[in-house]
Design a protein around this motif. Sequence first.
Motif, short mmCIF file in Angstrom:
data_model
loop_
_atom_site.label_atom_id
_atom_site.label_comp_id
_atom_site.label_asym_id
_atom_site.label_seq_id
_atom_site.Cartn_x
_atom_site.Cartn_y
_atom_site.Cartn_z
N LYS A 1 0.81 -1.23 0.00
CA LYS A 1 0.00 0.00 0.00
C LYS A 1 0.84 1.27 0.00
O LYS A 1 0.35 2.33 -0.36
N ARG B 1 -0.32 5.03 -1.28
CA ARG B 1 -0.56 6.04 -0.24
C ARG B 1 0.34 7.25 -0.46
O ARG B 1 -0.11 8.39 -0.32
N TYR C 1 -1.09 3.86 8.85
CA TYR C 1 -1.82 4.30 7.66
C TYR C 1 -0.91 4.30 6.45
O TYR C 1 -1.27 3.80 5.38
N SER D 1 -3.69 0.30 8.51
CA SER D 1 -4.86 0.94 9.07
C SER D 1 -5.46 1.90 8.04
O SER D 1 -4.74 2.44 7.22
N GLU D 2 -6.74 2.09 8.15
CA GLU D 2 -7.40 3.09 7.30
C GLU D 2 -7.53 4.42 8.02
O GLU D 2 -7.94 5.40 7.43
N GLU D 3 -7.18 4.43 9.30
CA GLU D 3 -7.25 5.65 10.10
C GLU D 3 -5.96 6.44 9.96
O GLU D 3 -4.89 5.91 10.20
N ARG D 4 -6.10 7.67 9.57
CA ARG D 4 -4.92 8.49 9.34
C ARG D 4 -4.27 8.88 10.64
O ARG D 4 -3.14 9.19 10.74
#
Length: 69
Positions: free
Chosen positions: A3, A7, A61, A66-69
């Motif tokens: 990812k 990102r 992230y 994680s999808e939480e920044r």
Amino acid sequence: MLKLPERLHSLRKERNLRQEDAAKELHISLNSYCRYERGEREPNASVLVQMADFYNVTLDYLVGRSEER
């Protein structure tokens, strides 16, 4: 870190930065930054921390844990 490249690209675009600008702000070579964004190379831990701080996101992230920044 599958990812990480996507990102990095999306965070850079959100801030309307060129790869050159991001590399300069992170104090790394343009070539290195481009290779990170293309997934051709993985940054070491200290560079990952710099990137997370620069983009104001968590390490989890940034690397896709994680999808939480």
